[in-house]
Design a protein around this motif. Sequence first.
Motif, PDB file in Angstrom:
ATOM      1  N   ARG A  92       8.673  -5.274   4.230  1.00 62.33           N
ATOM      2  CA  ARG A  92       7.865  -4.088   3.896  1.00 62.33           C
ATOM      3  C   ARG A  92       8.170  -2.936   4.862  1.00 62.33           C
ATOM      4  O   ARG A  92       8.211  -1.770   4.473  1.00 62.33           O
ATOM      5  N   THR A  98       4.800   3.669   0.962  1.00 63.73           N
ATOM      6  CA  THR A  98       4.837   3.806  -0.503  1.00 63.73           C
ATOM      7  C   THR A  98       5.321   5.194  -0.914  1.00 63.73           C
ATOM      8  O   THR A  98       6.127   5.329  -1.838  1.00 63.73           O
ATOM      9  N   ASN A 119      10.278   5.506  -6.074  1.00 63.69           N
ATOM     10  CA  ASN A 119      10.423   5.079  -4.673  1.00 63.69           C
ATOM     11  C   ASN A 119      11.368   3.889  -4.462  1.00 63.69           C
ATOM     12  O   ASN A 119      11.229   3.132  -3.503  1.00 63.69           O
TER      13      ASN A 119
HETATM   14  P1  RTP Z   1       5.558  -1.726  -4.416  1.00 65.81           P
HETATM   15  O1  RTP Z   1       4.420  -2.562  -4.966  1.00 65.81           O
HETATM   16  O2  RTP Z   1       6.403  -1.091  -5.493  1.00 65.81           O
HETATM   17  O3  RTP Z   1       6.369  -2.429  -3.380  1.00 65.81           O
HETATM   18  O4  RTP Z   1       4.919  -0.477  -3.668  1.00 65.81           O
HETATM   19  P2  RTP Z   1       3.667  -0.462  -2.694  1.00 65.81           P
HETATM   20  O5  RTP Z   1       3.110  -1.836  -2.511  1.00 65.81           O
HETATM   21  O6  RTP Z   1       4.104   0.303  -1.498  1.00 65.81           O
HETATM   22  O7  RTP Z   1       2.663   0.425  -3.532  1.00 65.81           O
HETATM   23  P3  RTP Z   1       1.541  -0.027  -4.576  1.00 65.81           P
HETATM   24  O8  RTP Z   1       0.259   0.557  -4.138  1.00 65.81           O
HETATM   25  O9  RTP Z   1       1.613  -1.495  -4.849  1.00 65.81           O
HETATM   26  O10 RTP Z   1       1.993   0.755  -5.865  1.00 65.81           O
HETATM   27  C1  RTP Z   1       2.990   0.228  -6.717  1.00 65.81           C
HETATM   28  C2  RTP Z   1       3.906   1.332  -7.159  1.00 65.81           C
HETATM   29  O11 RTP Z   1       3.234   2.210  -8.036  1.00 65.81           O
HETATM   30  C3  RTP Z   1       3.730   3.513  -7.862  1.00 65.81           C
HETATM   31  N1  RTP Z   1       2.618   4.372  -7.442  1.00 65.81           N
HETATM   32  N2  RTP Z   1       2.436   5.578  -7.870  1.00 65.81           N
HETATM   33  N3  RTP Z   1       1.437   8.194  -8.297  1.00 65.81           N
HETATM   34  C4  RTP Z   1       0.799   7.381  -7.475  1.00 65.81           C
HETATM   35  O12 RTP Z   1      -0.222   7.691  -6.891  1.00 65.81           O
HETATM   36  C5  RTP Z   1       1.340   6.049  -7.276  1.00 65.81           C
HETATM   37  N4  RTP Z   1       0.836   5.129  -6.494  1.00 65.81           N
HETATM   38  C6  RTP Z   1       1.646   4.061  -6.590  1.00 65.81           C
HETATM   39  C7  RTP Z   1       4.801   3.461  -6.797  1.00 65.81           C
HETATM   40  O13 RTP Z   1       6.067   3.293  -7.453  1.00 65.81           O
HETATM   41  C8  RTP Z   1       4.428   2.220  -6.038  1.00 65.81           C
HETATM   42  O14 RTP Z   1       5.532   1.672  -5.357  1.00 65.81           O
END
Ligand code: RTP
Length: 155
Positions: A92, A98, A119
């Motif tokens: 991570r 994110t 991303n």
């Molecule tokens: P991932 O699951 O993809 O590894 O990313 P993450 O844990 O850092 O973020 P998460 O909160 O799980 O969100 C999953 C994916 O959704 C998209 N996202 N868009 N527009 C927005 O506010 C938003 N928030 C999240 C991103 O592609 C994120 O990686």
Amino acid sequence: ILNMAGASERTFIMIKPDGVQRGVVGDIIRRFEQRGYKLVALKMLQPPKALLESHYEEHKGKKFYEPLLEYIGSGPVVATVWEGVNVITVGRKMLGATDPAKSEPGTIRGDFGIVTGRNIVHGSDSESAAKREIGLWFRPEEVSDWKHTAEKWIY
Ligand code: RTP
Ligand code: MG
């Protein structure tokens, strides 16, 4: 004295469609290999909608959920499983925040990304998520528990 702190674990890392389109698949795999992690599963696939619904079930109902499914389903992804000490947490960190605008340079998102909605890469965020995601994306026989051998493989 060698200190092999912590037990080995596995994590699910997925290169998203924009990572494939940008041509950074090799770079991302190289970073994990060079860090010292072991690649134990790898495949390219066009993810079916049902798989993405399961994968992202924690986000169902959020405003970014539908755009997210559309984004990840828009083209082939590269699904991988990596093994090693602390690979979930360190993986991570290697991904970065994110929102790529907040990711440190030197991280994958900090080097290749600009906006949250594109991303580049996904990484499991906990031991339970890693187990669940590996089971969703791979059949058991698709994950190899190969070992490093004494053979140097250079002739
Ligand atoms: P991932 O699951 O993809 O590894 O990313 P993450 O844990 O850092 O973020 P998460 O909160 O799980 O969100 C999953 C994916 O959704 C998209 N996202 N868009 N527009 C927005 O506010 C938003 N928030 C999240 C991103 O592609 C994120 O990686
Ligand atoms: Mg997440």
